[in-house]
Design a protein around this motif. Structure first.
Motif, short mmCIF file in Angstrom:
data_model
loop_
_atom_site.label_atom_id
_atom_site.label_comp_id
_atom_site.label_asym_id
_atom_site.label_seq_id
_atom_site.Cartn_x
_atom_site.Cartn_y
_atom_site.Cartn_z
N SER A 429 0.71 -1.27 -0.06
CA SER A 429 -0.02 -0.02 0.02
C SER A 429 0.74 1.14 -0.12
O SER A 429 0.27 2.33 -0.07
CB SER A 429 -0.87 -0.03 1.46
OG SER A 429 -0.30 -0.03 2.59
N GLN A 431 3.15 4.18 -1.47
CA GLN A 431 3.65 4.81 -2.77
C GLN A 431 4.78 5.69 -2.49
O GLN A 431 4.72 6.32 -1.41
CB GLN A 431 2.58 5.29 -3.55
CG GLN A 431 1.29 4.30 -3.82
CD GLN A 431 0.31 5.13 -4.33
OE1 GLN A 431 0.28 6.21 -4.58
NE2 GLN A 431 -0.99 4.27 -4.60
N GLN A 449 3.40 8.23 0.12
CA GLN A 449 2.08 7.63 0.79
C GLN A 449 2.44 6.50 1.45
O GLN A 449 2.50 5.39 1.21
CB GLN A 449 1.08 7.52 -0.15
CG GLN A 449 -0.25 7.08 0.37
CD GLN A 449 -1.32 6.92 -0.90
OE1 GLN A 449 -1.76 7.57 -1.49
NE2 GLN A 449 -1.61 5.20 -0.82
N ARG A 451 0.73 5.10 3.61
CA ARG A 451 -0.61 4.13 3.96
C ARG A 451 -1.81 5.16 3.27
O ARG A 451 -1.76 6.18 3.20
CB ARG A 451 -0.76 3.61 5.06
CG ARG A 451 -1.11 4.57 6.22
CD ARG A 451 -1.16 4.07 7.74
NE ARG A 451 -1.16 5.47 8.65
CZ ARG A 451 -0.22 5.88 9.17
NH1 ARG A 451 0.98 5.37 8.78
NH2 ARG A 451 -0.21 7.05 10.02
N LYS A 452 -2.88 4.40 2.99
CA LYS A 452 -3.97 5.07 2.32
C LYS A 452 -4.38 5.97 3.53
O LYS A 452 -4.49 5.90 4.40
CB LYS A 452 -5.00 4.23 1.98
CG LYS A 452 -4.66 2.90 1.11
CD LYS A 452 -5.82 2.16 0.78
CE LYS A 452 -5.24 1.09 -0.44
NZ LYS A 452 -6.28 0.08 -0.85
N GLY A 453 -4.87 7.48 2.75
CA GLY A 453 -5.39 8.49 3.48
C GLY A 453 -4.14 9.35 4.40
O GLY A 453 -4.61 10.20 4.97
N SER A 455 -0.47 11.13 3.30
CA SER A 455 0.34 11.40 2.20
C SER A 455 1.32 12.41 2.72
O SER A 455 0.78 13.38 3.34
CB SER A 455 -0.19 11.46 0.69
OG SER A 455 -1.21 12.53 0.76
#
Length: 493
Positions: A429, A431, A449, A451-453, A455
């Protein structure tokens, strides 16, 4: 009946006891203290013996000590120990013999005492007679006790004799071993003397022959020096240095000419493309090299303002048969990242329903010196960069203070001092890619990023540090079986 007065009864009894006690001869000048137990059993009061432990305990202690030390004492020590123990055993045997005399005296005394008590028993009556009978039973019990002690003494004498014989045999064995070891030592000494003598003779022989060998070595060294001088004269170092300078100058000229040739090839390709399509209104500006920024600008007055057009950047494969969209790269400015090296870049410009495509004249070139810089970073245990947070979670970050971006072998961390903004291990996950939002600092910016949410957009001090951080992080991620890239970039790695 005539009444017997106490004075009349006590006087003969006292006289009789005194006459018996005059014959008593003990080592302590007194009788042992005894008392009657149940069933008229004679019990002797225990008293500490000032003469030391019993003979049996001494024998057992010496035997145990000899057994323990048998394996670790040398032959000479064993011999001395055996001699000492033999003397001790002989002394104990003598003491046992001395103890036989008091034993015999004890039997004689007990017999005299019993005869005296029997004599008194015939003269006394009543309670006094009962006391005399009790005394006679005590004497008989003492005689039995003395007999038992004599049996134990005989057993101890037997053990002492056995120990003496054992020690005598062991002493003889030890002496024999000492003599044997002495003979072995003498033989080894003689052998060592002969070896030393042979070595001395060999040294004397070598000293006699050394002048000849030294002369030969000196002659060999002289020949080597002369050969080295001849080779030095043949090489002529001054000419070699001149040739090296000429080669260096030729390399510089070839590099400059290759740069000019590449530039001319790009200009030729652009002119050919301009000749093929004279209706183009836009063109790329900037060097097509990693670490630089590519910009789209209008080249015609009839072109629509670039800010009013929609733009999308693409990567072309080496065969130009497939193009991959660069997610997020929708500005007129784009900074290539390490993934783009060796690939062509293309931009679609759409305005009023018309689409114009621009393609770089050549694949993106790598930055000079970046490979050696990355190798240097990989040799370090910790790789840290000074960065500034430009955006966090898609919003501009107000504080422009410097933070530390740590690139580890298993995780990435962003923090300032003791405060940690983010710290995550490499995962699917996560980036990490170059910033695709445009701007003058796009070549120094990086999108991360964890993890998701969550960045960040980080701005490095130089383009070299930004690209080096990307390459090092991707190398460590691959070691962890993770492909680290931007959105939809996994297929390109």
């Amino acid at each position: 009946m005539t009444k017997v007065s106490p004075e009349f009864v006590d006087e003969p009894r006292m006289q009789t006891v005194q006459s018996v006690s005059t014959d008593v001869s003990l080592a302590n000048n007194q009788f042992p203290k005894y008392k009657l137990g149940p069933n008229f059993e004679v019990l002797q009061e225990t008293k500490e013996d000032d003469k030391g432990p019993p003979l049996k305990e001494v024998v057992e202690e010496e035997t145990t000590r000899l057994t323990e030390q048998h394996n670790r004492l040398s032959v000479r020590d064993l011999a001395s120990k055996f001699d000492k123990n033999l003397a001790a055993a002989a002394k104990l045997s003598n003491e046992a013999k001395i103890r036989e005399v008091p034993s015999l005296e004890g039997h004689v005394l007990l017999k005299k005492l019993r005869d005296s008590l029997e004599f008194l028993k015939g003269r006394l009556t009543g309670l006094n007679k009962e006391d005399i009978e009790i005394a006679i039973s005590l004497v008989e019990a003492l005689a039995v006790k003395l007999t038992q002690n004599e049996g134990e003494l005989i057993q101890e004498k037997f053990e002492v004799k056995k120990l003496v014989n054992f020690l005598k045999q062991a002493s003889e064995d030890a002496k024999r071993l000492v003599n044997q070891e002495r003979s072995f030592a003498c033989a080894e000494i003689e052998s060592a003397r002969s070896v030393v003598q042979r070595i001395g003779e060999a040294l004397d022989e070598e000293e006699r022959n050394s002048p000849t060998s030294a002369k030969q070595e000196v002659e060999g060294l002289l020949e080597e020096v002369q050969e080295a001088r001849r080779i030095k004269l043949l090489h002529q170092p001054s000419k070699v240095m001149d040739m090296e300078h000429e080669l260096r100058a030729l390399r510089i000229q070839i590099r400059e000419k290759s740069t000019v040739s590449i530039k001319l090839q790009k200009e030729l390709a652009m002119s050919r493309r301009a000749g093929q399509n004279k209706s183009e209104f836009y063109e790329f500006t900037g060097s097509e090299t990693l670490g630089c920024i590519l910009r789209i600008q209008s080249c015609s007055d009839e072109a629509i303002d670039i800010s009013k057009c929609s733009i999308q950047w693409y990567r072309l494969s080496s065969e130009c048969s497939r193009r991959e969209p660069i997610v997020g790269a929708d500005k007129f400015v784009y900074a290539p990242e390490p993934i783009d090296v060796g690939r062509l870049l293309e931009a679609d410009i759409v305005s009023n329903g018309q689409k114009v495509s621009l393609t770089t004249t050549a694949p993106i070139d790598p930055a000079s010196g970046l490979g050696s810089y990355v190798e240097t970073l990989l040799r370090k245990s910790n790789v840290e960069f000074s960065v500034v947070i430009a955006q966090m979670n898609g919003r501009n970050y107000s504080s422009r203070s410097a933070h530390c971006f740590h690139v580890g072998k298993t995780k990435l961390k962003l923090g300032k001092g003791w405060i940690t903004k983010a710290r995550d291990s490499y995962s699917g996950s996560m980036q990490l890619c170059g910033f695709r939002g445009g701007g003058n600092s796009a070549a120094k910016s990086l999108f991360w990023q964890p993890r998701k949410g969550h960045s960040f957009v980080l701005v490095f001090e130089s383009e070299k540090e930004r690209n080096g951080a990307l390459m090092v992080a991707r190398k460590y991620a691959i070691d962890c079986n993770v492909i680290l890239a931007g959105p939809d970039d996994d297929a390109l790695l």
